[in-house]
Scaffold this motif. Structure first.
Motif, PDB file in Angstrom:
ATOM      1  N   SER A  32       0.839  -1.193   0.000  1.00 40.22           N
ATOM      2  CA  SER A  32       0.000   0.000   0.000  1.00 40.22           C
ATOM      3  C   SER A  32       0.880   1.251   0.000  1.00 40.22           C
ATOM      4  CB  SER A  32      -0.928   0.013   1.225  1.00 40.22           C
ATOM      5  OG  SER A  32      -1.950  -0.941   1.055  1.00 40.22           O
ATOM      6  N   THR A  33       0.261   2.369  -0.410  1.00 40.06           N
ATOM      7  CA  THR A  33       1.015   3.606  -0.548  1.00 40.06           C
ATOM      8  C   THR A  33       0.229   4.754   0.072  1.00 40.06           C
ATOM      9  OG1 THR A  33       0.017   4.009  -2.708  1.00 40.06           O
ATOM     10  CG2 THR A  33       2.100   2.839  -2.703  1.00 40.06           C
ATOM     11  N   ILE A  34       0.905   5.528   0.904  1.00 37.85           N
ATOM     12  CA  ILE A  34       0.267   6.680   1.558  1.00 37.85           C
ATOM     13  C   ILE A  34       1.173   7.883   1.335  1.00 37.85           C
ATOM     14  CG2 ILE A  34      -0.617   7.608   3.725  1.00 37.85           C
ATOM     15  CD1 ILE A  34      -0.933   4.761   4.745  1.00 37.85           C
ATOM     16  N   ASP A  35       0.718   8.791   0.485  1.00 38.24           N
ATOM     17  CA  ASP A  35       1.569   9.909   0.072  1.00 38.24           C
ATOM     18  C   ASP A  35       1.534  11.069   1.053  1.00 38.24           C
ATOM     19  OD1 ASP A  35       2.388   8.602  -2.194  1.00 38.24           O
ATOM     20  OD2 ASP A  35       1.203   9.814  -3.576  1.00 38.24           O
ATOM     21  N   ARG A  36       2.521  11.936   0.935  1.00 36.78           N
ATOM     22  CA  ARG A  36       2.532  13.183   1.696  1.00 36.78           C
ATOM     23  C   ARG A  36       2.064  14.315   0.778  1.00 36.78           C
ATOM     24  NH1 ARG A  36       8.388  12.837   0.562  1.00 36.78           N
ATOM     25  NH2 ARG A  36       9.098  14.765  -0.364  1.00 36.78           N
ATOM     26  N   PRO A  37       1.554  15.402   1.358  1.00 40.46           N
ATOM     27  CA  PRO A  37       1.001  16.492   0.541  1.00 40.46           C
ATOM     28  C   PRO A  37       2.024  17.601   0.261  1.00 40.46           C
ATOM     29  CG  PRO A  37       0.381  16.817   2.808  1.00 40.46           C
ATOM     30  CD  PRO A  37       1.268  15.583   2.784  1.00 40.46           C
ATOM     31  N   ALA A  38       1.593  18.520  -0.600  1.00 39.32           N
ATOM     32  CA  ALA A  38       2.426  19.692  -0.907  1.00 39.32           C
ATOM     33  C   ALA A  38       2.671  20.521   0.350  1.00 39.32           C
ATOM     34  CB  ALA A  38       1.754  20.547  -1.978  1.00 39.32           C
ATOM     35  N   VAL A  39       1.618  20.743   1.119  1.00 37.74           N
ATOM     36  CA  VAL A  39       1.734  21.430   2.406  1.00 37.74           C
ATOM     37  C   VAL A  39       0.817  20.729   3.399  1.00 37.74           C
ATOM     38  CG1 VAL A  39       2.345  23.689   1.449  1.00 37.74           C
ATOM     39  CG2 VAL A  39      -0.066  23.089   1.761  1.00 37.74           C
ATOM     40  N   GLY A  40       1.160  20.795   4.645  1.00 41.18           N
ATOM     41  CA  GLY A  40       0.319  20.191   5.677  1.00 41.18           C
ATOM     42  C   GLY A  40       0.582  18.705   5.843  1.00 41.18           C
ATOM     43  N   GLU A  41      -0.473  17.996   6.189  1.00 42.78           N
ATOM     44  CA  GLU A  41      -0.337  16.603   6.578  1.00 42.78           C
ATOM     45  C   GLU A  41      -1.269  15.681   5.792  1.00 42.78           C
ATOM     46  OE1 GLU A  41       0.402  17.107  11.426  1.00 42.78           O
ATOM     47  OE2 GLU A  41      -1.481  16.287  10.652  1.00 42.78           O
ATOM     48  N   THR A  42      -0.822  14.471   5.607  1.00 47.01           N
ATOM     49  CA  THR A  42      -1.706  13.326   5.393  1.00 47.01           C
ATOM     50  C   THR A  42      -1.755  12.628   6.746  1.00 47.01           C
ATOM     51  OG1 THR A  42      -0.929  13.069   3.125  1.00 47.01           O
ATOM     52  CG2 THR A  42      -2.023  11.172   4.132  1.00 47.01           C
ATOM     53  N   ILE A  96       4.746  28.332   4.134  1.00 46.60           N
ATOM     54  CA  ILE A  96       3.730  28.215   3.108  1.00 46.60           C
ATOM     55  C   ILE A  96       2.706  27.190   3.597  1.00 46.60           C
ATOM     56  CG2 ILE A  96       4.872  26.402   1.767  1.00 46.60           C
ATOM     57  CD1 ILE A  96       4.434  28.472  -0.638  1.00 46.60           C
ATOM     58  N   ALA A  97       1.439  27.433   3.320  1.00 42.27           N
ATOM     59  CA  ALA A  97       0.400  26.568   3.899  1.00 42.27           C
ATOM     60  C   ALA A  97      -0.869  26.642   3.073  1.00 42.27           C
ATOM     61  CB  ALA A  97       0.099  26.996   5.333  1.00 42.27           C
ATOM     62  N   ALA A  98      -1.729  25.653   3.233  1.00 40.67           N
ATOM     63  CA  ALA A  98      -3.069  25.698   2.651  1.00 40.67           C
ATOM     64  C   ALA A  98      -3.846  26.833   3.322  1.00 40.67           C
ATOM     65  CB  ALA A  98      -3.778  24.367   2.854  1.00 40.67           C
ATOM     66  N   ILE A  99      -4.772  27.425   2.577  1.00 43.68           N
ATOM     67  CA  ILE A  99      -5.432  28.636   3.052  1.00 43.68           C
ATOM     68  C   ILE A  99      -6.245  28.391   4.319  1.00 43.68           C
ATOM     69  CG2 ILE A  99      -7.528  28.426   1.651  1.00 43.68           C
ATOM     70  CD1 ILE A  99      -7.177  31.519   1.153  1.00 43.68           C
ATOM     71  N   ASP A 100      -6.758  27.182   4.483  1.00 42.82           N
ATOM     72  CA  ASP A 100      -7.570  26.878   5.672  1.00 42.82           C
ATOM     73  C   ASP A 100      -6.706  26.480   6.862  1.00 42.82           C
ATOM     74  OD1 ASP A 100      -6.817  24.597   4.313  1.00 42.82           O
ATOM     75  OD2 ASP A 100      -8.556  23.440   4.965  1.00 42.82           O
ATOM     76  N   GLN A 101      -5.399  26.417   6.672  1.00 40.65           N
ATOM     77  CA  GLN A 101      -4.508  26.015   7.759  1.00 40.65           C
ATOM     78  C   GLN A 101      -3.412  27.035   8.013  1.00 40.65           C
ATOM     79  OE1 GLN A 101      -3.121  22.209   6.413  1.00 40.65           O
ATOM     80  NE2 GLN A 101      -5.047  21.174   6.862  1.00 40.65           N
ATOM     81  N   ASN A 161     -11.342  34.631   6.406  1.00 35.86           N
ATOM     82  CA  ASN A 161     -10.907  34.059   7.682  1.00 35.86           C
ATOM     83  C   ASN A 161      -9.433  33.688   7.766  1.00 35.86           C
ATOM     84  OD1 ASN A 161     -13.871  32.576   7.003  1.00 35.86           O
ATOM     85  ND2 ASN A 161     -13.701  33.762   8.895  1.00 35.86           N
ATOM     86  N   THR A 162      -8.805  33.488   6.621  1.00 31.78           N
ATOM     87  CA  THR A 162      -7.445  32.970   6.666  1.00 31.78           C
ATOM     88  C   THR A 162      -6.529  33.885   7.482  1.00 31.78           C
ATOM     89  OG1 THR A 162      -5.585  32.160   5.406  1.00 31.78           O
ATOM     90  CG2 THR A 162      -6.724  34.089   4.524  1.00 31.78           C
ATOM     91  N   GLU A 163      -5.599  33.265   8.156  1.00 28.05           N
ATOM     92  CA  GLU A 163      -4.600  34.030   8.895  1.00 28.05           C
ATOM     93  C   GLU A 163      -3.304  34.195   8.115  1.00 28.05           C
ATOM     94  OE1 GLU A 163      -4.134  32.667  12.909  1.00 28.05           O
ATOM     95  OE2 GLU A 163      -6.291  32.345  13.160  1.00 28.05           O
ATOM     96  N   ALA A 164      -3.337  33.779   6.851  1.00 27.46           N
ATOM     97  CA  ALA A 164      -2.142  33.932   6.022  1.00 27.46           C
ATOM     98  C   ALA A 164      -1.735  35.399   5.933  1.00 27.46           C
ATOM     99  CB  ALA A 164      -2.412  33.376   4.622  1.00 27.46           C
ATOM    100  N   SER A 165      -0.449  35.657   5.803  1.00 26.11           N
ATOM    101  CA  SER A 165       0.047  37.027   5.645  1.00 26.11           C
ATOM    102  C   SER A 165       0.197  37.414   4.183  1.00 26.11           C
ATOM    103  CB  SER A 165       1.397  37.165   6.350  1.00 26.11           C
ATOM    104  OG  SER A 165       1.251  36.945   7.739  1.00 26.11           O
ATOM    105  N   GLY A 166       0.295  36.407   3.322  1.00 25.94           N
ATOM    106  CA  GLY A 166       0.383  36.667   1.887  1.00 25.94           C
ATOM    107  C   GLY A 166      -0.487  35.691   1.127  1.00 25.94           C
ATOM    108  N   LEU A 167      -1.032  36.140  -0.003  1.00 29.48           N
ATOM    109  CA  LEU A 167      -1.913  35.271  -0.792  1.00 29.48           C
ATOM    110  C   LEU A 167      -1.567  35.381  -2.270  1.00 29.48           C
ATOM    111  CD1 LEU A 167      -5.510  35.712   0.685  1.00 29.48           C
ATOM    112  CD2 LEU A 167      -4.135  33.632   0.640  1.00 29.48           C
TER     113      LEU A 167
END
Lengths: 338, 338, 338
Positions: free
Chosen positions: A222-232, B32-37, B57-63
């Motif tokens: 099985s394969t569980i990828d990581r994302p561009a930003v944040g978490e899987t 760098i982060a997803a807009i909801d995070q 709502n986003t707390e991002a400083s740049g978009l």
């Protein structure tokens, strides 16, 4: 082991046992088997009706039964010792542990393993031949990494987790305690992220991480990828079967079950206790509510509410799907009016 | 890094930026982060409407935004620096490279690698622990082969290609430049060719080769077989996700995308830029025209014309499939006349 | 090799050959190719009508044909030597062996392999670099285990079987003679067995074994699990393609074919000679009768009688499925009466 000894050691609350009326019926158990394959000396179990007729034929010496007086009476009459419980399969699983212990590698670090000097390795670990552990990896106590496993940099592996042979854990992944990663699984590789341009597909860097909480199990290959930003993230106690694909950014709740060859596209969210049958597919960014069930091969294209059961493609409530299929079978085959 | 510094370094043509009217609004970006995070200091992006409400709502400083004056105005009012472009996701991907560089193994040949003396190894390569390279293999400059990879005889690997851990490249395969083969993928194994006889299945020798052109990416645990005769070919820039099966003799054009768990039977031909969604299957010898799209789980049983979108099983134009599904839902459930 | 020499060495009964009337037409054959790609000096074959027009255009110097006087006459007229047989593809497969021999590793035990002293290794084996063989394993004569394979304790591997690179064979598995396990496949791992409890999923110990009879072939990255009790068994001569999942307790008869990405749930039984097309899924405990065929992507939810062909989801007789699909296309799209 005597039947009476075994019954005393099982942890599940039992309803009744033949020992109450037939203490003399206390066979020596030498093994455990399915009811249709059991020989003298075997313990077996019966749950539901699939193998119901075997109550008359099984050669098992002991049986785990449900609270079914008729079956119990037949067993007693056939001189089969029995124990009754609301959860025969669970008791069977516990009984199995008294007859079978899985092979475990000895706690030692094989001399052929290549371990970076900055890796921190806990006490009591077993690290097999040709394992490769890169820089800044943290391996907890009692962890077992079988032969040829590869752990990329900055991975954390919690206590008592087992990695079977030829697994790959990619950079920065966090594996909880008491997890089991089966042979050939790949955790935390780059998500499949590309942006179309006039010059072809532009690769999106995958800076995120994959997190497995405690007691997670991941099947072979099985394969569980990581994302561009944040978490899987895979929630505590979730069990994933073989050849399952979990794409970048999925958030899987605790105690879910993903059966073989399930595929989740990017950023899917599963609530607690979701069960996805074999080969189910889920489109990206969808949310599947707590306790929902998708039957095998369902193709999920919309959010699924908590507690519902869906089937078919596009997936819909199972009852509706069955109704549609029944209607479809009854369609006339006459030529259509134009 | 200051927002203004970053915007100067990005290569995509931008439409507008808040710096034009608010040069003082130039936050320091720390990630760098997803807009909801996103938290303070983060750069994020918004494309389409899925996360539209997060502009409030986003707390991002740049978009990174699209050319949407309303969203831009809201961002400015909320003291979020922004840059607008026709391709927010592409700009986001470029920006990511300024905050994240994937881990790279040092250019060195590990002493535990087993490399046949007839193999030719280019300059600047990284060959990890326990890699095995057989006779007559050619490895280009700057290639990285991660731990436990196995390269069968007479394989060619082009410059700057990366093989992640536990890959297997079978005999005579030709891998282009700048390819990425992810962990556990198997390239060029024997095609599944058997002829029925009275004594069972007779194995057809698989004398062909698998060719990956430049910039091809192959996902974890995917498999691309070689044919009995001739080539299996993956065109330049084509991206293949995890757990995909490409059978013997397929001819895949440039810049295609095969999403997770796609399966191609033998001798399938894909034109340029074909996109196959997750779990799509294609029967043998079919031709899928340039730019065609198959949505997830489609089962393709006939040729697909260039530029069309197909869905369902058997796959048909997506509009027809949707119409059929809508009609099906409306079928009466009365008993049929016999 | 002269065409006449080759024809004498082929084992299949032939019907006719151009040599009978044109013994002078005896080209030197230098290779073998598909009919649409053949150049001068190549041997090719034609079966069925898919490539029928190529009889007029192929540049092959020799052809294997069926008993089709017209095609034979055209070939003769074009100065192409030919041989006719009832099974052109089989003869082609046999002819291939005269032009191509797959690479074989030399019979030797690599010094980097880690072999437990209690393992018994037969004569003439080839054990590649970094192979790991655990205690009490028995390896038959002439077995080839390619690089980085891992064999858990108490496994038996029959004579002349080949394990390609990075395979994993789990404890107690029994592999027959003349089997081929392709790269990355995992045999005999723990079945996916969990019982729901108030505290999450309780793992059922998997004490059973996986048995592969003789001449079984298992594709790259496929997985065949072992059961809680008893056996998972793959019958003699059965051929399994890439990325196939066979769950715990399945009983697969001899000479079956499982095409890429097939998934079998637990305890499925297949009779002799069953053929399952790509991506077919079968629900647990079902029985598929001898010689039954399921077309690609079928989702089998009920037992299938011997000799029948099924399609679709839920799988039904193929003719019924086709009729239903035809009826579905003809449904009016008018608004339903409420």
């Amino acid at each position: 082991m005597k039947f009476s000894e075994l019954t005393q050691q099982l942890g599940v609350a039992t309803i009744d046992t033949s020992l109450a009326i037939r203490p003399d019926l206390d066979p020596a158990l030498v093994g455990i088997a399915a009811i249709d394959q059991a020989a003298t000396g075997a313990l077996s179990f019966m749950e539901g009706d699939r193998f119901a007729q075997w109550i008359h034929n099984t050669e098992a010496s002991g049986l785990i039964l449900s609270s079914d007086p008729e079956r119990q009476a037949i067993a007693t009459a056939r001189n089969i010792a029995w124990i009754a419980t609301a959860q025969p399969r669970l008791l069977f699983a516990q009984a199995l542990s008294h007859f079978y212990q899985p092979w475990q590698a000895a706690p030692a670090i094989d001399t052929t393993a290549v371990i970076h000097p900055t890796a921190r390795i806990g006490a009591g670990v077993s690290i097999g031949p040709h394992v490769v552990i890169h820089e800044q990896v943290q391996v907890g106590e009692g962890v077992c990494i079988h032969a040829n496993g590869v752990v990329y940099p900055e991975v954390q592996i919690g206590d008592l987790t087992t990695l079977h042979a030829n697994c790959v854990i990619h950079e920065r992944s966090q594996i909880g305690k008491n997890c089991v990663i089966h042979s050939g699984a790949v955790i935390g590789a780059e998500g499949f992220g590309f942006v179309p341009t006039d010059n072809g597909w532009y690769k999106v860097p995958q800076s995120g991480v994959t997190v497995l909480e405690d007691q997670v199990e991941v099947g072979c290959n099985s394969t569980i990828d990581r994302p561009a930003v944040g978490e899987t993230r895979i929630g505590q106690g979730t069990k994933i079967d073989n050849l399952v694909q979990v794409a970048h950014g999925c958030q899987i709740g605790p105690h879910c079950v993903l059966v073989g060859q399930v595929g989740l596209a990017g950023h899917v969210e599963l609530g607690a206790g979701v069960v996805l049958g074999g080969q189910v597919g889920v489109a990206d960014y969808l949310q599947i509510g707590e306790g929902a069930i998708a039957t095998a091969q369902a193709g999920i294209t919309k959010n699924v509410a908590a507690g519902t059961m869906v089937s078919g493609f596009p997936a819909m409530p199972t009852k509706l799907w069955l109704k549609m299929m029944a209607a479809l079978r009854k369609l006339p085959v006459s030529k259509p009016k134009i």
